[in-house]
Design an enzyme around this catalytic site. Structure first.
Site, PDB file in Angstrom:
ATOM      1  N   ASN A   1      -6.827  10.031   3.353  1.00  0.00           N
ATOM      2  CA  ASN A   1      -5.889   9.151   4.044  1.00  0.00           C
ATOM      3  C   ASN A   1      -6.675   8.031   4.709  1.00  0.00           C
ATOM      4  O   ASN A   1      -7.904   8.011   4.694  1.00  0.00           O
ATOM      5  CB  ASN A   1      -5.076   9.944   5.078  1.00  0.00           C
ATOM      6  CG  ASN A   1      -3.866   9.170   5.579  1.00  0.00           C
ATOM      7  OD1 ASN A   1      -3.116   8.597   4.785  1.00  0.00           O
ATOM      8  ND2 ASN A   1      -3.661   9.139   6.881  1.00  0.00           N
ATOM      9  N   LYS A   2      -5.962   7.103   5.292  1.00  0.00           N
ATOM     10  CA  LYS A   2      -6.578   5.948   5.936  1.00  0.00           C
ATOM     11  C   LYS A   2      -7.743   6.363   6.838  1.00  0.00           C
ATOM     12  O   LYS A   2      -7.658   7.362   7.566  1.00  0.00           O
ATOM     13  CB  LYS A   2      -5.512   5.222   6.771  1.00  0.00           C
ATOM     14  CG  LYS A   2      -6.038   4.090   7.622  1.00  0.00           C
ATOM     15  CD  LYS A   2      -6.491   2.907   6.783  1.00  0.00           C
ATOM     16  CE  LYS A   2      -6.999   1.777   7.692  1.00  0.00           C
ATOM     17  NZ  LYS A   2      -7.410   0.603   6.924  1.00  0.00           N
TER      18      LYS A   2
ATOM     19  N   ARG B   1      -7.582  -0.043  -7.196  1.00  0.00           N
ATOM     20  CA  ARG B   1      -8.112   0.608  -5.992  1.00  0.00           C
ATOM     21  C   ARG B   1      -8.537   2.022  -6.401  1.00  0.00           C
ATOM     22  O   ARG B   1      -7.728   2.780  -6.940  1.00  0.00           O
ATOM     23  CB  ARG B   1      -7.081   0.662  -4.867  1.00  0.00           C
ATOM     24  CG  ARG B   1      -6.670  -0.697  -4.338  1.00  0.00           C
ATOM     25  CD  ARG B   1      -5.911  -0.596  -3.029  1.00  0.00           C
ATOM     26  NE  ARG B   1      -6.783  -0.191  -1.934  1.00  0.00           N
ATOM     27  CZ  ARG B   1      -6.324   0.156  -0.723  1.00  0.00           C
ATOM     28  NH1 ARG B   1      -5.025   0.167  -0.478  1.00  0.00           N
ATOM     29  NH2 ARG B   1      -7.170   0.490   0.235  1.00  0.00           N
TER      30      ARG B   1
ATOM     31  N   GLN C   1      -2.119  -1.528  10.366  1.00  0.00           N
ATOM     32  CA  GLN C   1      -0.863  -1.044   9.780  1.00  0.00           C
ATOM     33  C   GLN C   1      -0.012  -0.321  10.805  1.00  0.00           C
ATOM     34  O   GLN C   1       1.210  -0.393  10.764  1.00  0.00           O
ATOM     35  CB  GLN C   1      -1.154  -0.109   8.601  1.00  0.00           C
ATOM     36  CG  GLN C   1      -1.799  -0.774   7.405  1.00  0.00           C
ATOM     37  CD  GLN C   1      -3.284  -0.511   7.345  1.00  0.00           C
ATOM     38  OE1 GLN C   1      -3.959  -0.503   8.379  1.00  0.00           O
ATOM     39  NE2 GLN C   1      -3.817  -0.278   6.161  1.00  0.00           N
TER      40      GLN C   1
ATOM     41  N   ASP D   1      -2.947   9.428   0.808  1.00  0.00           N
ATOM     42  CA  ASP D   1      -2.972   8.605  -0.395  1.00  0.00           C
ATOM     43  C   ASP D   1      -3.361   9.414  -1.622  1.00  0.00           C
ATOM     44  O   ASP D   1      -3.123   8.977  -2.743  1.00  0.00           O
ATOM     45  CB  ASP D   1      -3.950   7.441  -0.212  1.00  0.00           C
ATOM     46  CG  ASP D   1      -3.400   6.394   0.730  1.00  0.00           C
ATOM     47  OD1 ASP D   1      -2.795   5.425   0.240  1.00  0.00           O
ATOM     48  OD2 ASP D   1      -3.542   6.553   1.951  1.00  0.00           O
TER      49      ASP D   1
ATOM     50  N   ARG E   1       0.853  -1.171   0.000  1.00  0.00           N
ATOM     51  CA  ARG E   1       0.000   0.000   0.000  1.00  0.00           C
ATOM     52  C   ARG E   1       0.896   1.229   0.000  1.00  0.00           C
ATOM     53  O   ARG E   1       2.120   1.118   0.045  1.00  0.00           O
ATOM     54  CB  ARG E   1      -0.949  -0.010   1.220  1.00  0.00           C
ATOM     55  CG  ARG E   1      -0.531  -0.974   2.294  1.00  0.00           C
ATOM     56  CD  ARG E   1      -0.638  -0.469   3.693  1.00  0.00           C
ATOM     57  NE  ARG E   1      -0.227   0.894   3.888  1.00  0.00           N
ATOM     58  CZ  ARG E   1       1.026   1.272   4.102  1.00  0.00           C
ATOM     59  NH1 ARG E   1       2.021   0.412   4.068  1.00  0.00           N
ATOM     60  NH2 ARG E   1       1.311   2.530   4.302  1.00  0.00           N
TER      61      ARG E   1
END
Length: 319
Positions: A237-238, A88, A186, A227, A51
């Protein structure tokens, strides 16, 4: 700590095979997945084996794997790009693949060797990224002050650990708090391991402990990755980043975002948010963790508005 370690360079090509660090197994095991074609590349991206920066490396290197097709090379590379772009949805792969396919089409139109042109472009891109990523690590280290207590969420592919090493070498004593970052963990698996490898002081905290940490003064700075970036400075982002940013704003804690140029969308609300399979957090090792009728909702990312970002440290990735 060497900058050629898997923390900093989690995917590489050797003997026409792309080796990708399986981040789902870290830290229990350091295992590399062999990728030999675009299908394998899409699989490691879609299955979260790699990732963030690792995905970016996989996308670029996949073109080098696919330079000997049976049919028309340019058309084949356009097909490769299409598959990668749809692996993705939130990550802006098309902005990367478009550069490579554009070079291929231009070379073909000029009667040049497409294979040579694409190889030169990808290798040049990787070289530029290597240099500029090292520069950003130095910028992150400069943003760390002696005595900082830094909260981070998810994982920024080795950069925080490298920056921690540089900060320590400069005589700065910095402590880190890493969220577990559910449901893939993560933070617990990657960030804690990376910071420990860098000999940094790091404490793992539950995702829902962030508010208490900030209220009690345990944290004085937040550093997160991204990201995707929008033209107005919003980032994706996450999932969980947005609530951390809101809390940081509430407590007057500066939030630093590690970003990349990505002008494909004007603002964060224009970004497609990937919705992952709910079983990724409802099921563990083939067994459903909760009631048989339990349903789940798992957006992979959320958007942090630029108003909540104190400073962006951007990597200039263009050729």
């Amino acid at each position: 700590m060497a900058f050629e370690s898997p923390l900093f360079w989690p995917a590489y090509i050797k003997d026409e095979v792309l080796y990708v660090l399986d981040e789902t197994l870290v830290p229990e095991k350091l295992k590399y997945i062999s990728v030999k074609n675009v299908k394998g590349a899409v699989d490691v991206i879609r299955d979260m084996k790699t990732r963030a920066f690792g995905q970016f490396l996989v996308v670029l290197n996949t073109f080098l794997l696919e330079l000997n097709p049976k049919g028309h090379l340019v058309n084949h590379l356009l097909g490769v790009a299409h598959q990668l772009n749809h692996s993705r949805p939130t990550f802006p792969f098309a902005e990367v693949t478009g550069i490579v396919t554009g070079v291929a089409q231009k070379a073909a139109g000029n009667g040049a060797d497409v294979k040579v042109a694409v190889t030169k472009t990808v290798q040049g891109f990787l070289g530029v990224i290597r240099t500029r990523r090292l520069q950003r690590v130095q910028d992150i280290a400069l943003a760390m002050n002696d005595g900082d207590r830094i909260l981070t969420h998810c994982n920024v592919s080795g950069e925080l650990a490298m920056a921690a090493s540089l900060a320590a070498a400069a005589g700065k004593h910095v402590k880190f708090f890493a969220t577990e970052t559910r449901p893939y963990f993560q933070g617990a698996k990657l960030t804690v391991w990376e910071l420990q490898e860098a000999k940094a002081t790091v404490t793992l905290v539950a995702d829902n402990a962030v508010g208490s940490l900030m209220a009690e003064g345990f944290v004085n700075k937040v550093i997160i990755g991204s990201d995707r970036s929008a033209a107005n400075g919003d980032i994706a982002n996450k999932i969980g980043s947005y609530q951390i940013a809101v809390l940081a704003k509430e407590f007057g804690i500066p939030l630093i975002a590690l970003t990349q140029p990505s002008r494909g969308v004007a603002k964060g609300t224009d970004m497609p948010i990937e919705i992952r399979d709910a079983d990724e957090f409802l099921v563990f090792k083939g067994k459903k963790l909760f009631g048989p009728k339990a349903q789940g909702f798992y957006p992979g990312f959320d958007v942090v508005p630029h108003q909540l970002i104190t400073k962006a440290i951007e990597i200039h990735a263009g050729l």
